[in-house]
Design a protein around this motif. Structure first.
Motif, mmCIF file in Angstrom:
data_model
loop_
_atom_site.group_PDB
_atom_site.id
_atom_site.type_symbol
_atom_site.label_atom_id
_atom_site.label_comp_id
_atom_site.label_asym_id
_atom_site.label_seq_id
_atom_site.Cartn_x
_atom_site.Cartn_y
_atom_site.Cartn_z
ATOM 1 N N PHE A 73 0.825 -1.212 0.000
ATOM 2 C CA PHE A 73 0.000 0.000 0.000
ATOM 3 C C PHE A 73 0.859 1.263 0.000
ATOM 4 O O PHE A 73 0.559 2.228 -0.694
ATOM 5 N N LEU A 103 1.503 7.451 6.157
ATOM 6 C CA LEU A 103 0.253 7.169 5.444
ATOM 7 C C LEU A 103 -0.597 6.196 6.256
ATOM 8 O O LEU A 103 -0.141 5.095 6.558
ATOM 9 N N LEU A 149 1.302 7.379 19.061
ATOM 10 C CA LEU A 149 -0.097 7.156 18.668
ATOM 11 C C LEU A 149 -0.682 5.968 19.431
ATOM 12 O O LEU A 149 -1.821 6.025 19.918
ATOM 13 N N VAL A 173 -3.944 6.064 22.082
ATOM 14 C CA VAL A 173 -5.126 5.195 22.025
ATOM 15 C C VAL A 173 -5.176 4.322 23.286
ATOM 16 O O VAL A 173 -6.242 4.113 23.872
ATOM 17 N N LEU A 211 -8.440 9.770 19.949
ATOM 18 C CA LEU A 211 -9.016 9.652 21.286
ATOM 19 C C LEU A 211 -10.310 8.848 21.240
ATOM 20 O O LEU A 211 -11.180 9.039 22.081
ATOM 21 N N ASN A 212 -10.441 7.964 20.248
ATOM 22 C CA ASN A 212 -11.648 7.124 20.194
ATOM 23 C C ASN A 212 -11.364 5.787 20.854
ATOM 24 O O ASN A 212 -10.545 5.020 20.351
ATOM 25 N N GLY A 247 -8.965 -2.016 21.065
ATOM 26 C CA GLY A 247 -7.508 -2.123 21.148
ATOM 27 C C GLY A 247 -6.928 -1.736 19.805
ATOM 28 O O GLY A 247 -7.598 -1.846 18.788
ATOM 29 N N GLY A 283 -4.320 -2.068 16.574
ATOM 30 C CA GLY A 283 -3.669 -3.176 15.872
ATOM 31 C C GLY A 283 -3.123 -2.691 14.556
ATOM 32 O O GLY A 283 -2.781 -1.523 14.411
ATOM 33 N N CYS A 313 1.434 -1.819 11.508
ATOM 34 C CA CYS A 313 2.504 -0.872 11.865
ATOM 35 C C CYS A 313 2.691 -0.666 13.363
ATOM 36 O O CYS A 313 3.760 -0.921 13.903
ATOM 37 N N LEU A 314 1.624 -0.180 14.042
ATOM 38 C CA LEU A 314 1.801 0.175 15.452
ATOM 39 C C LEU A 314 2.368 -0.981 16.283
ATOM 40 O O LEU A 314 3.358 -0.804 17.008
ATOM 41 N N ASP A 333 6.077 -1.736 15.354
ATOM 42 C CA ASP A 333 6.983 -0.623 15.657
ATOM 43 C C ASP A 333 7.196 -0.477 17.164
ATOM 44 O O ASP A 333 8.281 -0.124 17.625
ATOM 45 N N PHE A 371 -8.515 -4.449 11.091
ATOM 46 C CA PHE A 371 -8.042 -3.755 12.303
ATOM 47 C C PHE A 371 -8.604 -2.354 12.444
ATOM 48 O O PHE A 371 -8.538 -1.754 13.512
HETATM 49 C C1 UGA Z 1 -0.232 4.104 11.359
HETATM 50 C C2 UGA Z 1 0.050 5.614 11.489
HETATM 51 O O1 UGA Z 1 -1.146 6.287 11.856
HETATM 52 C C3 UGA Z 1 0.557 6.191 10.157
HETATM 53 O O2 UGA Z 1 0.917 7.550 10.336
HETATM 54 C C4 UGA Z 1 1.790 5.408 9.730
HETATM 55 O O3 UGA Z 1 2.304 5.863 8.499
HETATM 56 C C5 UGA Z 1 1.413 3.930 9.583
HETATM 57 O O4 UGA Z 1 0.942 3.442 10.862
HETATM 58 C C6 UGA Z 1 2.658 3.178 9.191
HETATM 59 O O5 UGA Z 1 3.610 3.127 9.987
HETATM 60 O O6 UGA Z 1 2.730 2.738 8.039
HETATM 61 P P1 UGA Z 1 -2.241 2.631 10.408
HETATM 62 O O7 UGA Z 1 -1.474 1.420 10.811
HETATM 63 O O8 UGA Z 1 -2.875 2.655 9.071
HETATM 64 O O9 UGA Z 1 -1.306 3.937 10.454
HETATM 65 O O10 UGA Z 1 -3.374 2.793 11.495
HETATM 66 P P2 UGA Z 1 -3.901 3.967 12.428
HETATM 67 O O11 UGA Z 1 -4.879 4.791 11.732
HETATM 68 O O12 UGA Z 1 -2.746 4.665 13.059
HETATM 69 O O13 UGA Z 1 -4.669 3.102 13.551
HETATM 70 C C7 UGA Z 1 -3.943 2.194 14.357
HETATM 71 C C8 UGA Z 1 -4.857 1.457 15.295
HETATM 72 O O14 UGA Z 1 -5.354 2.329 16.310
HETATM 73 C C9 UGA Z 1 -6.081 0.837 14.629
HETATM 74 O O15 UGA Z 1 -6.308 -0.431 15.165
HETATM 75 C C10 UGA Z 1 -7.199 1.801 14.991
HETATM 76 O O16 UGA Z 1 -8.472 1.217 15.005
HETATM 77 C C11 UGA Z 1 -6.767 2.224 16.390
HETATM 78 N N1 UGA Z 1 -7.330 3.523 16.805
HETATM 79 C C12 UGA Z 1 -6.923 4.664 16.195
HETATM 80 C C13 UGA Z 1 -8.267 3.566 17.821
HETATM 81 O O17 UGA Z 1 -8.662 2.526 18.392
HETATM 82 N N2 UGA Z 1 -8.752 4.789 18.211
HETATM 83 C C14 UGA Z 1 -8.348 5.943 17.633
HETATM 84 O O18 UGA Z 1 -8.831 7.024 18.047
HETATM 85 C C15 UGA Z 1 -7.432 5.881 16.592
#
Ligand code: UGA
Length: 464
Positions: free
Chosen positions: A42, A184, A245, A249, A284-285, A289, A291, A294-295, A298, A353
């Motif tokens: 992606f 991204l 991030l 969360v 802040l939602n 959990g 997932g 990436c997160l 990392d 996720f």
């Molecule tokens: C994350 C980062 O946000 C991007 O900036 C980064 O480029 C990317 O990893 C990467 O390293 O490639 P992504 O893995 O697509 O992006 O997912 P996020 O939007 O960050 O969400 C991560 C997790 O947190 C998801 O499971 C999501 O549902 C959860 N989340 C997020 C919550 O439960 N509550 C929130 O308020 C926000």
């Protein structure tokens, strides 16, 4: 001079190479560059087609034949909003092509962007096998003056290791190595590419940094801050962003557990604390959990790096542990409504996720549903996009193509992904087909009052 002021002065000197410039659209004409992007995941596909839209001539190299032939026919092997249209337009405009031969791909290009995956190895540290294989090839084939740009998330020190490898293997100090981490979000990657909050470019060659800045500036329609720094700082910025991030969360999920106990609505608390710019509204939602691809990986690499250097990182470790508790928390919510899990029929909406992706990697659905199945529940699940690996990752589930089917005869509904379609379902109809009208809304996307009107016992995350 006070000690604190001295430190600030010194740190300014240390980071004198760092700078911030605004990537406002340039007034003079800019030349499009020839670019190669390695990897059509992606990040690679969005980056390649995005640069093509900027006016560059881009070759995206992908070694997986199946993926390549899909892309060549203008189809995307995964779900990513707006990407198919972008790829089709850029291919037909002649600025984007997909290629299997890496040597051909890098021929005559100014910069080679590396976007291959760096998943966790068994020990938790980043696995650089795919990257190393390509580096070994590039060390023999890149031409003097070409720039290698590492977009993949790589452990701190990787770019310097690559530079060392280049000079020791074939005396290739003539190749510049730059870090340009991506930010991204899956599901919003096209939007994020064209609307970045910042661009980070790390390296020690002013010329290489300028070239990469120009590649971005060519397409920017509004000013975007470009931070230039050294390689290892750019590498750390990426990890620090994702770990922060996850921490944010993780915090709101724990807040939700406490709010549930004291009868306070977490969403309201989050909205108000987020109005303080030091905290901010985003991320802040509360949910089931965090997932994704990436997160979690990392965070593991970050903790592993600390451990390897004797720096114990308590906060990321706690954030990781708290996330496991959040999965358990959701399981318990289902249990408290459905009663005995053994023999209970659970209707699940959402497996990915998060919404707007087909990605199941480290989705909270996996540990939560595995626990339900292990304890004897029958799980019937619907997801509009989850890719084919569902059955491999969750062998015990029964996947259906119609969301209403998940409800028939069920003892509890469980929402695990915030797909907006779920808000539009006819919840009255769903309630009529259920055996017991229970629902755990682990994304807080439904209106509790409406559900209660249909006779549901409604549980959410931090709104009870
Ligand atoms: C994350 C980062 O946000 C991007 O900036 C980064 O480029 C990317 O990893 C990467 O390293 O490639 P992504 O893995 O697509 O992006 O997912 P996020 O939007 O960050 O969400 C991560 C997790 O947190 C998801 O499971 C999501 O549902 C959860 N989340 C997020 C919550 O439960 N509550 C929130 O308020 C926000």
């Amino acid at each position: 001079m006070k000690e604190r002021d001295k430190n600030i002065e010194n740190s300014k000197k240390d980071s004198s190479a760092d700078s911030l410039e605004s990537a406002s659209p340039l007034s003079g004409p800019l030349r499009g560059e020839k670019i190669c992007v390695i990897g059509a995941g992606f990040v690679g596909t969005v980056t390649a087609s995005g640069f093509a839209r900027f006016g560059h001539e881009v070759v995206c190299v992908e070694k997986d034949d199946k993926r390549l032939s899909l892309l060549r026919s203008g189809r995307i092997p995964f779900y990513e909003r707006d990407l198919e249209q972008l790829v089709k337009t850029e291919m037909s405009g002649g600025r984007l092509m997909f290629e299997s031969d890496l040597e051909k791909g890098i021929e005559g290009v100014k910069a080679v962007f590396l976007t291959v995956g760096t998943p966790s190895s068994n020990g938790g540290r980043a696995d650089l096998t795919a990257l190393q294989e390509i580096i070994s090839f590039l060390s023999k084939k890149m031409k003097p003056g070409q720039i290698l740009v590492i977009k993949s998330t790589v452990p701190v020190g990787t770019a310097n290791m690559i530079k060392k490898y280049f000079s020791e293997n074939g005396n290739r100090a003539d190749i510049e190595v730059v870090n340009n981490p991506e930010f991204l979000r899956e599901g919003n990657a096209v939007y994020d590419f064209f609307n970045p909050h910042r661009i980070v470019i790390g390296g020690n060659s002013t010329g290489a940094i300028e070239t990469i800045s120009h590649i971005y500036k060519m397409g920017m329609t509004r000013p975007v801050p470009i931070f230039t720094t050294n390689n290892e700082t750019a590498e750390m910025i990426k990890y620090a962003s994702n770990v922060y991030l996850a921490t944010k969360v993780g915090f709101v999920n724990e807040l939700a557990r406490l709010c549930d106990r004291v009868g306070v609505n977490t969403m309201e608390v989050a909205r108000v604390i987020g109005a303080d710019p030091r905290i901010g509204q985003e991320f802040l939602n509360p949910g089931p959990g965090w997932g994704g691809s990436c997160l979690p990986k990392d965070l593991r690499e970050f903790i592993g790096l600390g451990d390897s250097l004797g720096v114990s990182l308590h906060i990321p470790r706690a954030v990781s542990e708290a996330n496991l508790r959040q999965f358990e928390h959701v399981y318990r919510k289902v249990k408290s409504l459905a009663g005995d899990i053994k023999g209970a029929r659970i209707g699940v909406l959402g497996l990915t996720f998060k919404a707007n992706t087909s990605d199941l990697r480290e989705s909270p659905a996996i540990p939560i549903l595995t626990r339900l199945i292990e304890n004897g529940a029958e799980v019937i699940a619907y997801d509009p996009a989850a890719d084919g690996e569902v059955i491999d990752l969750l062998p015990g589930i029964h996947r259906v193509d119609d969301p209403y089917e998940t409800a028939v005869g069920s003892d509890c509904m469980l929402i695990l992904t915030e797909w907006s379609d779920f808000q539009l379902l006819d919840w009255g109809r769903i309630s009529e087909t259920m055996k017991n009208k229970n629902i755990v809304d682990a994304r807080n996307i439904l209106a509790p009052e409406l559900l209660k009107r249909y006779g549901f016992n409604y549980a959410s995350i931090g709104q009870n």
